[in-house]
Enzyme design. Sequence first.
Site, PDB file in Angstrom:
ATOM      1  N   ARG A 104     -17.014   1.101  14.391  1.00  0.00           N
ATOM      2  CA  ARG A 104     -16.921   1.364  13.047  1.00  0.00           C
ATOM      3  C   ARG A 104     -18.148   1.056  12.243  1.00  0.00           C
ATOM      4  NH1 ARG A 104     -12.599  -2.277  10.096  1.00  0.00           N
ATOM      5  NH2 ARG A 104     -11.117  -0.829  11.234  1.00  0.00           N
ATOM      6  N   ARG A 110     -11.736 -14.703   6.299  1.00  0.00           N
ATOM      7  CA  ARG A 110     -10.785 -13.317   6.740  1.00  0.00           C
ATOM      8  C   ARG A 110     -11.702 -12.007   6.225  1.00  0.00           C
ATOM      9  NH1 ARG A 110      -7.531 -10.552   9.091  1.00  0.00           N
ATOM     10  NH2 ARG A 110      -4.944 -10.891   8.721  1.00  0.00           N
ATOM     11  N   LYS A 111     -11.043 -11.056   6.362  1.00  0.00           N
ATOM     12  CA  LYS A 111     -11.854  -9.846   5.958  1.00  0.00           C
ATOM     13  C   LYS A 111     -11.642  -9.861   4.478  1.00  0.00           C
ATOM     14  CE  LYS A 111      -9.326  -5.881   5.996  1.00  0.00           C
ATOM     15  NZ  LYS A 111      -8.135  -4.885   6.449  1.00  0.00           N
ATOM     16  N   GLY A 142       0.944   3.260  11.195  1.00  0.00           N
ATOM     17  CA  GLY A 142       1.809   2.956  12.232  1.00  0.00           C
ATOM     18  C   GLY A 142       2.295   1.454  12.432  1.00  0.00           C
ATOM     19  N   CYS A 187      -2.634   0.014   7.098  1.00  0.00           N
ATOM     20  CA  CYS A 187      -4.249   0.719   6.961  1.00  0.00           C
ATOM     21  C   CYS A 187      -4.127   2.002   6.169  1.00  0.00           C
ATOM     22  CB  CYS A 187      -4.829   0.667   8.387  1.00  0.00           C
ATOM     23  SG  CYS A 187      -4.906  -0.640   9.157  1.00  0.00           S
ATOM     24  N   GLY A 188      -2.850   2.542   6.491  1.00  0.00           N
ATOM     25  CA  GLY A 188      -2.723   3.898   5.853  1.00  0.00           C
ATOM     26  C   GLY A 188      -2.330   3.974   4.313  1.00  0.00           C
TER      27      GLY A 188
HETATM   28 FE1  SRM Z   1      -6.834  -1.686   8.864  1.00  0.00          FE
HETATM   29  C1  SRM Z   1      -6.278  -4.100  11.358  1.00  0.00           C
HETATM   30  C2  SRM Z   1      -7.855   0.494  11.144  1.00  0.00           C
HETATM   31  C3  SRM Z   1      -7.930   0.195   6.405  1.00  0.00           C
HETATM   32  C4  SRM Z   1      -5.329  -3.651   6.495  1.00  0.00           C
HETATM   33  N1  SRM Z   1      -7.125  -1.839  11.082  1.00  0.00           N
HETATM   34  C5  SRM Z   1      -6.898  -2.798  11.586  1.00  0.00           C
HETATM   35  C6  SRM Z   1      -7.246  -2.742  13.255  1.00  0.00           C
HETATM   36  C7  SRM Z   1      -8.805  -3.234  13.330  1.00  0.00           C
HETATM   37  C8  SRM Z   1      -6.332  -3.085  14.395  1.00  0.00           C
HETATM   38  C9  SRM Z   1      -6.841  -3.277  15.613  1.00  0.00           C
HETATM   39  O1  SRM Z   1      -7.773  -4.094  16.273  1.00  0.00           O
HETATM   40  O2  SRM Z   1      -6.424  -2.058  16.436  1.00  0.00           O
HETATM   41  C10 SRM Z   1      -7.312  -1.309  13.163  1.00  0.00           C
HETATM   42  C11 SRM Z   1      -8.158  -0.355  14.094  1.00  0.00           C
HETATM   43  C12 SRM Z   1      -7.487   0.845  14.594  1.00  0.00           C
HETATM   44  C13 SRM Z   1      -8.479   2.026  14.937  1.00  0.00           C
HETATM   45  O3  SRM Z   1      -8.972   1.993  16.349  1.00  0.00           O
HETATM   46  O4  SRM Z   1      -9.056   2.684  14.275  1.00  0.00           O
HETATM   47  C14 SRM Z   1      -7.301  -0.707  11.925  1.00  0.00           C
HETATM   48  N2  SRM Z   1      -8.027   0.042   8.890  1.00  0.00           N
HETATM   49  C15 SRM Z   1      -8.069   0.845   9.844  1.00  0.00           C
HETATM   50  C16 SRM Z   1      -8.610   2.012   9.530  1.00  0.00           C
HETATM   51  C17 SRM Z   1      -9.594   2.610  10.485  1.00  0.00           C
HETATM   52  C18 SRM Z   1      -7.358   2.891   9.230  1.00  0.00           C
HETATM   53  C19 SRM Z   1      -7.746   4.610   9.120  1.00  0.00           C
HETATM   54  O5  SRM Z   1      -7.319   5.082   9.927  1.00  0.00           O
HETATM   55  O6  SRM Z   1      -8.603   5.059   8.123  1.00  0.00           O
HETATM   56  C20 SRM Z   1      -9.132   1.750   8.354  1.00  0.00           C
HETATM   57  C21 SRM Z   1     -10.686   1.315   8.258  1.00  0.00           C
HETATM   58  C22 SRM Z   1     -11.404   0.829   7.091  1.00  0.00           C
HETATM   59  C23 SRM Z   1     -12.701   0.748   7.218  1.00  0.00           C
HETATM   60  O7  SRM Z   1     -13.491   1.484   7.553  1.00  0.00           O
HETATM   61  O8  SRM Z   1     -13.222  -0.609   7.138  1.00  0.00           O
HETATM   62  C24 SRM Z   1      -8.280   0.541   7.825  1.00  0.00           C
HETATM   63  N3  SRM Z   1      -6.645  -1.762   6.856  1.00  0.00           N
HETATM   64  C25 SRM Z   1      -7.153  -0.966   6.129  1.00  0.00           C
HETATM   65  C26 SRM Z   1      -6.629  -0.986   4.714  1.00  0.00           C
HETATM   66  C27 SRM Z   1      -7.032  -0.050   3.441  1.00  0.00           C
HETATM   67  C28 SRM Z   1      -8.036  -0.561   2.702  1.00  0.00           C
HETATM   68  O9  SRM Z   1      -8.865  -1.069   3.042  1.00  0.00           O
HETATM   69  O10 SRM Z   1      -8.202   0.070   1.611  1.00  0.00           O
HETATM   70  C29 SRM Z   1      -6.064  -2.093   4.842  1.00  0.00           C
HETATM   71  C30 SRM Z   1      -5.044  -2.508   3.755  1.00  0.00           C
HETATM   72  C31 SRM Z   1      -5.834  -3.262   2.881  1.00  0.00           C
HETATM   73  C32 SRM Z   1      -6.283  -4.657   3.137  1.00  0.00           C
HETATM   74  O11 SRM Z   1      -7.096  -4.810   4.075  1.00  0.00           O
HETATM   75  O12 SRM Z   1      -5.931  -5.577   2.146  1.00  0.00           O
HETATM   76  C33 SRM Z   1      -6.082  -2.655   6.278  1.00  0.00           C
HETATM   77  N4  SRM Z   1      -6.046  -3.452   9.109  1.00  0.00           N
HETATM   78  C34 SRM Z   1      -5.185  -4.130   7.865  1.00  0.00           C
HETATM   79  C35 SRM Z   1      -4.767  -5.406   8.502  1.00  0.00           C
HETATM   80  C36 SRM Z   1      -4.171  -6.440   7.605  1.00  0.00           C
HETATM   81  C37 SRM Z   1      -4.897  -7.442   6.792  1.00  0.00           C
HETATM   82  C38 SRM Z   1      -4.528  -8.598   6.389  1.00  0.00           C
HETATM   83  O13 SRM Z   1      -4.419  -9.246   5.633  1.00  0.00           O
HETATM   84  O14 SRM Z   1      -3.348  -9.169   7.188  1.00  0.00           O
HETATM   85  C39 SRM Z   1      -5.026  -5.227   9.755  1.00  0.00           C
HETATM   86  C40 SRM Z   1      -4.753  -6.538  10.598  1.00  0.00           C
HETATM   87  C41 SRM Z   1      -5.684  -7.718  10.492  1.00  0.00           C
HETATM   88  O15 SRM Z   1      -6.700  -7.896   9.939  1.00  0.00           O
HETATM   89  O16 SRM Z   1      -5.206  -8.674  11.216  1.00  0.00           O
HETATM   90  C42 SRM Z   1      -5.897  -4.349   9.966  1.00  0.00           C
HETATM   91 FE1  SF4 Z   2      -3.373   0.121  13.481  1.00  0.00          FE
HETATM   92 FE2  SF4 Z   2      -3.647  -0.260  10.935  1.00  0.00          FE
HETATM   93 FE3  SF4 Z   2      -2.165   1.869  11.971  1.00  0.00          FE
HETATM   94 FE4  SF4 Z   2      -1.312  -0.665  12.267  1.00  0.00          FE
HETATM   95  S1  SF4 Z   2      -1.530   0.325  10.382  1.00  0.00           S
HETATM   96  S2  SF4 Z   2      -1.167   1.086  13.634  1.00  0.00           S
HETATM   97  S3  SF4 Z   2      -3.143  -1.932  12.503  1.00  0.00           S
HETATM   98  S4  SF4 Z   2      -4.401   1.443  12.138  1.00  0.00           S
END
Ligand code: SRM
Ligand code: SF4
Length: 610
Positions: A135, A254-255, A520, A525-526
């Site tokens: 990323r 955290r993030k 998913g 994240c979507g």
């Molecule tokens: Fe996300 C975790 C992908 C935007 C909430 N997210 C993950 C992981 C890293 C989980 C993993 O280890 O596999 C995913 C990686 C999958 C992959 O192979 O791509 C993943 N998140 C994504 C992306 C790629 C989705 C997409 O297809 O666009 C986005 C990458 C953004 C970036 O460029 O940095 C992405 N994730 C988001 C968003 C939307 C946003 O930021 O506007 C959210 C909700 C907003 C938020 O964070 O508050 C989001 N992702 C999460 C969470 C839940 C966070 C929490 O507080 O619990 C996780 C799980 C975690 O962090 O433990 C997570």
């Molecule tokens: Fe993976 Fe985020 Fe999609 Fe869940 S919402 S399947 S953590 S990319």
Amino acid sequence: MTMFNPLAVSKFLLLSTIFATNNAFVPSPAGKVTTQLHSGTLTFDKVDARTGKPTGTSFLPDEAVTRASAGSPIEKAKLEKDGTSAFVDVYEYARKIREGEMTWEEVEKADLNTRLKFVGMLHRDKRTPGQFMMRLKVPNGIVNSDQMRFYASCVEKYGEEKGVVDITTRQNIQLRGVKIEDAPDIIDGLHARNQTSFQSALDSVRNMVGNPLAGIDDQELVDTREFCNALNDLVSLDPVTQTRGNPMWGNLPRKFNIAVSGSRDDFAHTHINDIGLVPVAHATTGEMGFNVVLGGYMSIKRVAESIPANIWIPADRESVVTLSEAILRIFRDESERKDRQKARLMWLVEKYGVAEFKEAVIKEITSYNRGVTVQDAQPAATEPFERRELLGVHKQKQEGKSRVGVLVPTGRLSVKECRQMADLADAYSEGEIRLTVEQNIILPNVDDGKVDALLKEDALGKGSRLQVNPGFIEGNVVSCTGAQFCGLALIETKSHAESIAKKLEELVTVDKPIRIHWTGCPNSCGQVQVADIGIMGGPARKLDPETGKMMAVPGCKIFVGGRIGEDAHLSLDPFKEGVPLDEESLIPELVSILKSEFGAVDKKRRKRDV
Ligand code: SRM
Ligand code: SF4
């Protein structure tokens, strides 16, 4: 032989000014600090011998270190070895693997699956063992044709299926298929192009989201580019050594998400970020500034819309950086370290109370002694305003120039499509490519006289996935990564999202864009809660025709009625649950929702009517 320093930032390549911070860490002589883990005693270096930089942990107050040491396994991994030096690990592991001294399987587990995330390298252990998603950080979502070609060249060797490039929901880029032994070349190439993957994942400040129309739009209130760059420098640039990775923010609980909005459209989605800056002029002086909203986030445990902090700051770099730094400092040192589900900013703001949190932020800002002051939130504009479209051809504020929004279905770009977009950018938009949180592309500054030629390009023609004027349904699909690569996914997303949108487009007619988001799993994240229709992976049951019994099948929950823009609203409760994911179950459900909630009509009937 000169050694390459992976952390060094070229002065020539730096886009933005470096901020001198009052509380910048002055490295102390290397010293050991001892703390009590519940698994035993830990001694960590205050200065990482490998980088000569202080560790992330060395900035934490003792009390926070004590809490972290009794915290989650991730907290322990961070204490045991500093994430801000993970670059060094990548280079060392890569060299050893290349020279046959070890295999990727022998990489220390906590590095493989946790600490390498600080370098933006996420091991896709469940789906493609030994291969990583890398990323990047793309402040304000602006890239260029050279960078786009570089992404293509990085992933090409991993094959058509695994070697792809994704535009993310944070206006960002992810490279897929990466192997550790290749990572240093990719990182070097990124740095040579003024980009990095550093501090883009795990407990880091994530990509700075800004206005994709910054600088080219007559409705713009604030140009977000300089703020996104300045905030990116705050978190990613060490103010002392001027190297990549600021250890001050190297051990967050955290993030942390920041979005800077530039117009009333709120293309940056301030309502779902930990800090959201909403442009509003000062009611008395007319000076442009930002109202601050806090704590928006989505997760399995809780989905929360941002709350107003009753803070207004002027739209200048010093104020924006200082406010963010103050909030980050409080978050870093005081937020939860045990239960990761409660470690997001919203929980801390609630623990304080909004008014008390505001007071703490003001006290922190005052202590920096930079002359930055904050005021109470200013009233937002009330004249009617309609959120605008990003896809398609639109006039810019610059005479004779247009912006052209291109659909990239579900944000997924093949190697060929990356190169096509780079060629189009070189030919029509001075090499510039902008990314949106809807996972699409905008080509800015296209000469009006060249728009027709652009639209006739093969890359955007019939049969291409990339389109300028797609239907209202297929043009508004967003999808997270899903089961193809993400180990947390309950369902496959991107391929379904793209094919089902096409089918819906064939079945019904709608008279406005309908935003269908796929995610998913409940991490969202979507961002399904912001969508008109949100589809989240979940359990479902279906009759097995062979046995006559109900069986568990991949399924989804459907959310309806999320809103974005000034009138943002999150749809928190599912409209329908347990819907099987197969087309014969899901498509009728979606058609029914499109008709009942969004005025869709059958395509055939509409044709007859006409
Ligand atoms: Fe996300 C975790 C992908 C935007 C909430 N997210 C993950 C992981 C890293 C989980 C993993 O280890 O596999 C995913 C990686 C999958 C992959 O192979 O791509 C993943 N998140 C994504 C992306 C790629 C989705 C997409 O297809 O666009 C986005 C990458 C953004 C970036 O460029 O940095 C992405 N994730 C988001 C968003 C939307 C946003 O930021 O506007 C959210 C909700 C907003 C938020 O964070 O508050 C989001 N992702 C999460 C969470 C839940 C966070 C929490 O507080 O619990 C996780 C799980 C975690 O962090 O433990 C997570
Ligand atoms: Fe993976 Fe985020 Fe999609 Fe869940 S919402 S399947 S953590 S990319």
